[in-house]
Design a protein around this motif. Sequence first.
Motif, PDB file in Angstrom:
ATOM      1  N   ALA A 172       0.831  -1.200   0.000  1.00 15.98           N
ATOM      2  CA  ALA A 172       0.000   0.000   0.000  1.00 15.98           C
ATOM      3  C   ALA A 172       0.871   1.257   0.000  1.00 15.98           C
ATOM      4  CB  ALA A 172      -0.922   0.000   1.207  1.00 15.98           C
ATOM      5  N   GLY A 173       0.555   2.190  -0.913  1.00 15.20           N
ATOM      6  CA  GLY A 173       1.312   3.429  -1.010  1.00 15.20           C
ATOM      7  C   GLY A 173       2.558   3.331  -1.875  1.00 15.20           C
ATOM      8  N   ARG A 174       2.855   2.123  -2.365  1.00 16.62           N
ATOM      9  CA  ARG A 174       4.025   1.925  -3.229  1.00 16.62           C
ATOM     10  C   ARG A 174       3.564   1.340  -4.566  1.00 16.62           C
ATOM     11  NH1 ARG A 174       5.872  -0.573   1.553  1.00 16.62           N
ATOM     12  NH2 ARG A 174       5.779  -2.614   0.540  1.00 16.62           N
ATOM     13  N   ILE A 175       4.315   1.627  -5.619  1.00 15.03           N
ATOM     14  CA  ILE A 175       3.974   1.089  -6.933  1.00 15.03           C
ATOM     15  C   ILE A 175       4.293  -0.402  -6.983  1.00 15.03           C
ATOM     16  CG2 ILE A 175       4.512   1.171  -9.402  1.00 15.03           C
ATOM     17  CD1 ILE A 175       5.163   4.142  -9.038  1.00 15.03           C
ATOM     18  N   VAL A 176       3.325  -1.181  -7.441  1.00 14.46           N
ATOM     19  CA  VAL A 176       3.517  -2.618  -7.668  1.00 14.46           C
ATOM     20  C   VAL A 176       3.638  -2.829  -9.173  1.00 14.46           C
ATOM     21  CG1 VAL A 176       2.524  -4.924  -7.437  1.00 14.46           C
ATOM     22  CG2 VAL A 176       2.186  -3.230  -5.619  1.00 14.46           C
ATOM     23  N   ARG A 177       4.757  -3.331  -9.596  1.00 11.91           N
ATOM     24  CA  ARG A 177       4.970  -3.543 -11.026  1.00 11.91           C
ATOM     25  C   ARG A 177       4.124  -4.718 -11.512  1.00 11.91           C
ATOM     26  NH1 ARG A 177       8.771  -0.472 -13.035  1.00 11.91           N
ATOM     27  NH2 ARG A 177       8.853  -1.719 -14.935  1.00 11.91           N
ATOM     28  N   ARG A 178       3.741  -4.672 -12.764  1.00 11.91           N
ATOM     29  CA  ARG A 178       2.906  -5.725 -13.335  1.00 11.91           C
ATOM     30  C   ARG A 178       3.576  -7.088 -13.220  1.00 11.91           C
ATOM     31  NH1 ARG A 178       2.058  -5.589 -18.365  1.00 11.91           N
ATOM     32  NH2 ARG A 178      -0.163  -6.047 -18.543  1.00 11.91           N
ATOM     33  N   GLU A 179       4.927  -7.108 -13.333  1.00  8.15           N
ATOM     34  CA  GLU A 179       5.650  -8.371 -13.233  1.00  8.15           C
ATOM     35  C   GLU A 179       5.460  -9.016 -11.861  1.00  8.15           C
ATOM     36  OE1 GLU A 179       6.860  -5.540 -14.262  1.00  8.15           O
ATOM     37  OE2 GLU A 179       7.505  -5.849 -16.348  1.00  8.15           O
ATOM     38  N   GLN A 180       5.350  -8.191 -10.819  1.00 11.24           N
ATOM     39  CA  GLN A 180       5.124  -8.737  -9.487  1.00 11.24           C
ATOM     40  C   GLN A 180       3.770  -9.428  -9.400  1.00 11.24           C
ATOM     41  OE1 GLN A 180       6.525  -4.690  -7.645  1.00 11.24           O
ATOM     42  NE2 GLN A 180       6.399  -6.165  -5.978  1.00 11.24           N
ATOM     43  N   LEU A 181       2.761  -8.803  -9.984  1.00  9.99           N
ATOM     44  CA  LEU A 181       1.432  -9.407  -9.972  1.00  9.99           C
ATOM     45  C   LEU A 181       1.402 -10.685 -10.798  1.00  9.99           C
ATOM     46  CD1 LEU A 181      -0.785  -6.225 -10.300  1.00  9.99           C
ATOM     47  CD2 LEU A 181      -0.558  -7.684  -8.290  1.00  9.99           C
ATOM     48  N   LEU A 182       2.084 -10.677 -11.929  1.00  9.89           N
ATOM     49  CA  LEU A 182       2.141 -11.879 -12.761  1.00  9.89           C
ATOM     50  C   LEU A 182       2.788 -13.029 -12.000  1.00  9.89           C
ATOM     51  CD1 LEU A 182       3.175 -10.342 -16.192  1.00  9.89           C
ATOM     52  CD2 LEU A 182       1.039 -11.516 -15.688  1.00  9.89           C
ATOM     53  N   GLU A 183       3.847 -12.729 -11.264  1.00  4.98           N
ATOM     54  CA  GLU A 183       4.554 -13.776 -10.529  1.00  4.98           C
ATOM     55  C   GLU A 183       3.679 -14.347  -9.429  1.00  4.98           C
ATOM     56  OE1 GLU A 183       7.269 -16.425  -9.005  1.00  4.98           O
ATOM     57  OE2 GLU A 183       7.270 -15.351 -10.925  1.00  4.98           O
ATOM     58  N   ARG A 184       3.002 -13.483  -8.686  1.00  3.00           N
ATOM     59  CA  ARG A 184       2.223 -13.953  -7.556  1.00  3.00           C
ATOM     60  C   ARG A 184       0.945 -14.672  -7.971  1.00  3.00           C
ATOM     61  NH1 ARG A 184       3.364 -11.519  -2.552  1.00  3.00           N
ATOM     62  NH2 ARG A 184       1.475 -12.517  -1.756  1.00  3.00           N
ATOM     63  N   THR A 185       0.361 -14.301  -9.070  1.00  7.05           N
ATOM     64  CA  THR A 185      -0.853 -14.974  -9.520  1.00  7.05           C
ATOM     65  C   THR A 185      -0.550 -16.144 -10.445  1.00  7.05           C
ATOM     66  OG1 THR A 185      -1.084 -13.397 -11.343  1.00  7.05           O
ATOM     67  CG2 THR A 185      -2.290 -12.920  -9.311  1.00  7.05           C
ATOM     68  N   ARG A 186       0.703 -16.287 -10.798  1.00  3.86           N
ATOM     69  CA  ARG A 186       1.191 -17.360 -11.678  1.00  3.86           C
ATOM     70  C   ARG A 186       0.554 -17.305 -13.053  1.00  3.86           C
ATOM     71  NH1 ARG A 186       4.227 -19.323 -14.225  1.00  3.86           N
ATOM     72  NH2 ARG A 186       5.367 -21.258 -13.990  1.00  3.86           N
ATOM     73  N   VAL A 187       0.262 -16.098 -13.510  1.00  2.00           N
ATOM     74  CA  VAL A 187      -0.120 -15.919 -14.905  1.00  2.00           C
ATOM     75  C   VAL A 187       1.174 -15.741 -15.666  1.00  2.00           C
ATOM     76  CG1 VAL A 187      -1.397 -14.508 -16.545  1.00  2.00           C
ATOM     77  CG2 VAL A 187      -2.256 -14.799 -14.232  1.00  2.00           C
ATOM     78  N   SER A 188       1.407 -16.533 -16.691  1.00  5.43           N
ATOM     79  CA  SER A 188       2.690 -16.484 -17.375  1.00  5.43           C
ATOM     80  C   SER A 188       2.860 -15.174 -18.124  1.00  5.43           C
ATOM     81  CB  SER A 188       2.815 -17.653 -18.355  1.00  5.43           C
ATOM     82  OG  SER A 188       2.019 -17.421 -19.491  1.00  5.43           O
ATOM     83  N   GLY A 189       4.104 -14.911 -18.569  1.00  7.20           N
ATOM     84  CA  GLY A 189       4.419 -13.627 -19.164  1.00  7.20           C
ATOM     85  C   GLY A 189       3.976 -13.446 -20.595  1.00  7.20           C
ATOM     86  N   ARG A 190       3.272 -14.399 -21.184  1.00  7.28           N
ATOM     87  CA  ARG A 190       2.828 -14.218 -22.569  1.00  7.28           C
ATOM     88  C   ARG A 190       1.761 -13.137 -22.648  1.00  7.28           C
ATOM     89  NH1 ARG A 190       1.662 -20.399 -23.864  1.00  7.28           N
ATOM     90  NH2 ARG A 190       1.154 -20.314 -21.666  1.00  7.28           N
ATOM     91  N   ASP A 191       1.710 -12.450 -23.788  1.00  7.72           N
ATOM     92  CA  ASP A 191       0.844 -11.289 -23.915  1.00  7.72           C
ATOM     93  C   ASP A 191      -0.605 -11.582 -23.565  1.00  7.72           C
ATOM     94  OD1 ASP A 191       2.950  -9.745 -24.644  1.00  7.72           O
ATOM     95  OD2 ASP A 191       2.574  -9.863 -26.799  1.00  7.72           O
TER      96      ASP A 191
END
Length: 235
Positions: A172-191
Motif C-alpha cells: 500500500a502506497g508503493r507502486i507494484v509492477r505488473r511483473e510482481q502481480l504476474l509472478e504472484r498470480t502465476r499468470v505467465s508472461g505471454r501477452d
Amino acid sequence: MEDASRILVVDDDAGIRDVLGDYLSQHGFIAYQAASAREMDDVLAATQIDLIVLDMMMPGEDGLSVCRRMGGKGAPILMLSAMSEETDRIVGLELGAADYVGKPCNPRELLARVRAVLRRQDATRSATGGAVATFAGWRLDRVRREITTPGGREVALSRNEFVMLEVLMENAGRIVRREQLLERTRVSGRDANERAMDVQISRLRRKLSEDGSQELIVTIRSEGYLFDAVVDKEH
C-alpha cells in the motif's frame, strides 16, 4: 508426514490419477484421488486439502464448472488442461484457478507447479500478518477468503483477484509492477495472459468501487499499480 501438504488429484482417467498420485507421494506429499467432481466434494468434506489438481474436461460437472462453483475459496486449484486454445486456459484462471498444466502432463512440471502454488500461499500468509485486514472501511478475511464493503456486504472475488488485492495491500502506497502481480498470480508472461491480468485488475477496481467507495487502485502509466489506502492488520 504430519506436516506434509495434502494434494487431491481429480481426473476421470484412473491411469493419470495413479501416475500423478504416486509421483506426488514419492516427493513428500499426501496424495488423494477422485474420479469426478462428486467424489472431490466427498474428499473435501472429510479431509483438509491444501491443493487440488483438477482436470478441465470430465464427464458430469467439468473443471470449469467446479472453479465457478468454488468461487476462488478453499484450496487452490491447479488445472489440468488438454485444451489447445489459450483462451480456454485463461477462462480457468479468471474463474479462480491458481495455475494450469497442459496435458499430456509431465509429472516433474506438475510437481514444480504444485510447489510454486504452495509457496505463494505461504508467502501471502506471512506477508499479510494477521487473518484480518481493513482499509478504507473495507474488511478482508484471509482465512475465509472473503471481503466485505464498508456497509457490511460481501463481495465475491475470484482467486486471482483476491491474490492481487493482497499483493496491492502488502505494498500500500508503493507502486507494484505488473511483473510482481504476474509472478504472484502465476499468470505467465505471454501477452494473452498479461491481458487477462489487466482484465482482472479492471474487474477488481470496479468491485472495490461498487458502493461509491473512492478509487483504491491507481494505474501508474508504464510502471504498474498503486493501492491508495492505509491498511490496518488485526492479529
